[in-house]
Design an enzyme around this catalytic site. Structure first.
Site, PDB file in Angstrom:
ATOM      1  N   GLY A   1      33.505  26.393  38.700  1.00 10.84           N
ATOM      2  CA  GLY A   1      32.592  27.159  39.552  1.00 10.84           C
ATOM      3  C   GLY A   1      31.170  26.824  39.146  1.00 10.84           C
ATOM      4  O   GLY A   1      30.896  25.751  38.614  1.00 10.84           O
ATOM      5  N   ARG A   2      30.284  27.760  39.355  1.00 13.05           N
ATOM      6  CA  ARG A   2      28.872  27.519  39.037  1.00 13.05           C
ATOM      7  C   ARG A   2      28.673  27.141  37.580  1.00 13.05           C
ATOM      8  O   ARG A   2      27.951  26.190  37.256  1.00 13.05           O
ATOM      9  CB  ARG A   2      28.049  28.788  39.335  1.00 13.05           C
ATOM     10  CG  ARG A   2      27.819  29.044  40.799  1.00 13.05           C
ATOM     11  CD  ARG A   2      27.242  30.440  40.994  1.00 13.05           C
ATOM     12  NE  ARG A   2      28.253  31.419  40.621  1.00 13.05           N
ATOM     13  CZ  ARG A   2      28.784  32.297  41.462  1.00 13.05           C
ATOM     14  NH1 ARG A   2      28.360  32.354  42.703  1.00 13.05           N
ATOM     15  NH2 ARG A   2      29.706  33.134  41.069  1.00 13.05           N
ATOM     16  N   ILE A   3      29.321  27.891  36.679  1.00 11.11           N
ATOM     17  CA  ILE A   3      29.077  27.655  35.251  1.00 11.11           C
ATOM     18  C   ILE A   3      29.710  26.335  34.804  1.00 11.11           C
ATOM     19  O   ILE A   3      29.074  25.532  34.109  1.00 11.11           O
ATOM     20  CB  ILE A   3      29.562  28.847  34.398  1.00 11.11           C
ATOM     21  CG1 ILE A   3      28.749  30.103  34.764  1.00 11.11           C
ATOM     22  CG2 ILE A   3      29.399  28.538  32.899  1.00 11.11           C
ATOM     23  CD1 ILE A   3      29.257  31.406  34.160  1.00 11.11           C
TER      24      ILE A   3
ATOM     25  N   THR B   1      33.512  30.475  26.686  1.00  9.46           N
ATOM     26  CA  THR B   1      32.382  31.350  27.027  1.00  9.46           C
ATOM     27  C   THR B   1      32.735  32.191  28.253  1.00  9.46           C
ATOM     28  O   THR B   1      31.850  32.784  28.872  1.00  9.46           O
ATOM     29  CB  THR B   1      31.106  30.529  27.364  1.00  9.46           C
ATOM     30  OG1 THR B   1      31.439  29.564  28.374  1.00  9.46           O
ATOM     31  CG2 THR B   1      30.550  29.834  26.133  1.00  9.46           C
TER      32      THR B   1
ATOM     33  N   ARG C   1      36.015  34.675  29.266  1.00  9.03           N
ATOM     34  CA  ARG C   1      36.436  36.009  28.838  1.00  9.03           C
ATOM     35  C   ARG C   1      37.530  35.825  27.797  1.00  9.03           C
ATOM     36  O   ARG C   1      38.387  34.940  27.942  1.00  9.03           O
ATOM     37  CB  ARG C   1      36.994  36.815  30.015  1.00  9.03           C
ATOM     38  CG  ARG C   1      35.942  37.460  30.903  1.00  9.03           C
ATOM     39  CD  ARG C   1      35.218  38.624  30.225  1.00  9.03           C
ATOM     40  NE  ARG C   1      34.284  39.285  31.122  1.00  9.03           N
ATOM     41  CZ  ARG C   1      33.004  38.933  31.268  1.00  9.03           C
ATOM     42  NH1 ARG C   1      32.503  37.921  30.583  1.00  9.03           N
ATOM     43  NH2 ARG C   1      32.216  39.600  32.084  1.00  9.03           N
TER      44      ARG C   1
ATOM     45  N   GLU D   1      37.338  42.701  22.253  1.00  4.78           N
ATOM     46  CA  GLU D   1      35.989  42.867  21.697  1.00  4.78           C
ATOM     47  C   GLU D   1      35.706  44.325  21.391  1.00  4.78           C
ATOM     48  O   GLU D   1      36.092  45.177  22.181  1.00  4.78           O
ATOM     49  CB  GLU D   1      34.959  42.334  22.700  1.00  4.78           C
ATOM     50  CG  GLU D   1      35.114  40.844  22.907  1.00  4.78           C
ATOM     51  CD  GLU D   1      34.196  40.264  23.975  1.00  4.78           C
ATOM     52  OE1 GLU D   1      33.259  40.961  24.404  1.00  4.78           O
ATOM     53  OE2 GLU D   1      34.416  39.110  24.352  1.00  4.78           O
TER      54      GLU D   1
ATOM     55  N   HIS E   1      29.510  37.371  21.888  1.00  3.82           N
ATOM     56  CA  HIS E   1      29.367  37.493  23.354  1.00  3.82           C
ATOM     57  C   HIS E   1      27.902  37.512  23.786  1.00  3.82           C
ATOM     58  O   HIS E   1      27.417  38.509  24.319  1.00  3.82           O
ATOM     59  CB  HIS E   1      30.103  38.740  23.887  1.00  3.82           C
ATOM     60  CG  HIS E   1      30.396  38.659  25.369  1.00  3.82           C
ATOM     61  ND1 HIS E   1      31.437  39.308  25.972  1.00  3.82           N
ATOM     62  CD2 HIS E   1      29.772  37.993  26.368  1.00  3.82           C
ATOM     63  CE1 HIS E   1      31.434  39.060  27.274  1.00  3.82           C
ATOM     64  NE2 HIS E   1      30.415  38.252  27.539  1.00  3.82           N
TER      65      HIS E   1
HETATM   66  C1  GLV Z   1      28.897  38.090  30.866  1.00  2.00           C
HETATM   67  O1  GLV Z   1      29.856  37.968  30.161  1.00  2.00           O
HETATM   68  C2  GLV Z   1      28.936  38.324  32.272  1.00  2.00           C
HETATM   69  O2  GLV Z   1      30.014  38.371  32.868  1.00  2.00           O
HETATM   70  O3  GLV Z   1      27.852  38.488  32.845  1.00  2.00           O
HETATM   71  C1  GLV Z   2      30.422  32.090  37.543  1.00  2.00           C
HETATM   72  O1  GLV Z   2      29.832  32.873  38.202  1.00  2.00           O
HETATM   73  C2  GLV Z   2      30.970  30.852  38.034  1.00  2.00           C
HETATM   74  O2  GLV Z   2      31.175  30.790  39.252  1.00  2.00           O
HETATM   75  O3  GLV Z   2      31.204  29.936  37.239  1.00  2.00           O
END
Ligand code: GLV
Ligand code: GLV
Length: 326
Positions: A155-157, A236, A238, A267, A285
């Site tokens: 996705g975006r990340i 990074t 969950r 957590e 986190h």
């Molecule tokens: C951070 O873990 C988020 O989901 O914004």
């Molecule tokens: C998070 O928002 C993603 O789409 O990777």
């Protein structure tokens, strides 16, 4: 009349200023996570809830205030909220996508670099006075440049991590539920591969999926066994995406070389054995933790909340079906 908001914990100053100007604010002023009972007490008589990923928002919270008009989460992930329960009750749920993409990708890269080049171990050596000077065999690590990065989730990340990896001349494999078009793949310089293929070929496996029922323990014993003995797992996303006990086992057995973790299954609890391992880098986190990004997340959460209260289109609505069902 200003809308009445309950905020579960203090946000960065600019966001706080805006809240104080635009809403009637009630909030937790202590620097700690509230209990569910405290959140239930807090939402009573309020129009909206502004909450965090550390708050579990379920049907009990929603039923404590049948007039709650919106739940605005200060996070991109929203697995802390029972979205189905909110939809049933006609409550829109919002999140903060986009604004934290690059900051989180930076964190993923920091973990890749810190784990592969033994940055934390090296810092410890110097700090504790145990360093005896340059040594040809001291703290040898793994090259990042030229290595293969495997992205699980694109996705975006995931894409933002790929953009960084290109600057390091990495070979980039990705797995995602849906494949990109060939032109997009070419543009990003990435190659699509099967889930197991990514695990089997990557020197660094970075997890960038959303957490939901389908991704719980996506990485367990079998997947860790598929990874190379020289490879690193970076999380990074969950914590519960990884079976943390299986990870400890794989690290102990040398099934993988190391890990860089920003998130954990329970957590703030952590499998105690991880704390003793030199080949893992452990962050608390802080994927999105920069002043600029946390401020943008605050502004976005407030935009979402105010739009919902004014009956305007909601910029980042998670449960679009909430309006269809009315
Ligand atoms: C951070 O873990 C988020 O989901 O914004
Ligand atoms: C998070 O928002 C993603 O789409 O990777």
């Amino acid at each position: 009349m200003k809308p009445r908001i309950f905020l579960t914990r203090e946000l960065p100053p600019e966001a706080m200023k805006r809240l104080r100007d635009e809403v009637e604010l009630e909030m937790n002023t202590e620097d700690r996570v509230l209990s569910k009972a405290e959140i239930i007490e807090g939402v009573k008589g309020r129009d909206a809830l502004l909450c965090l990923l550390t708050d579990e928002i379920d049907a009990d919270v929603m039923d404590a205030n049948r007039d709650l008009k919106v739940i605005a989460n200060y996070a991109v992930g929203f697995n802390n909220i029972d979205v189905a329960a909110a939809t049933e009750r006609g409550i829109p749920v919002t999140n903060t996508p986009g604004v934290l993409t690059d900051t989180t990708a930076d964190t993923a890269f920091a973990l890749i670099m810190a784990a592969a080049r033994r940055i934390v171990e090296g810092d410890g050596l110097v700090r504790t006075g145990r360093w005896k000077g340059w040594g040809p065999l001291e703290l040898l690590g793994l090259d990042i440049h030229g290595a293969t990065l495997g992205l699980i989730g694109f996705g975006r990340i995931g894409r933002a991590v790929a953009r960084r990896a290109r600057g390091f001349d990495m070979k980039i494999l990705y797995w995602n539920r849906t494949r990109l078009s060939e032109s997009e793949e070419r543009e990003l310089g990435v190659t699509y591969a099967g889930f197991e293929e990514v695990l089997a070929h990557a020197d660094f496996v970075s997890l960038n999926v959303a957490f939901n029922d389908e991704t719980r323990h996506l990485i367990g014993t079998k997947e860790l066994e598929t990874m190379r003995g020289t490879s690193f797992l970076i999380n990074t996303a969950r914590g519960p995406v990884v079976d943390e006990k299986a990870l400890v086992h794989a690290l102990r057995q040398g099934g993988i070389a190391g890990a860089g973790l920003d998130v954990y299954e329970r957590e703030p609890e952590i499998e105690p054995e991880l704390l003793e391992m030199k080949n893992v880098v452990l962050l608390p986190h802080l994927g999105s933790a920069t002043i600029a990004t946390r401020t943008k997340m605050g502004m976005m959460a407030i935009d979402n909340l105010l739009a919902a209260l004014r009956g305007e289109p909601i910029p980042n609505l998670v449960n679009k079906e909430v309006f269809a069902s009315k």
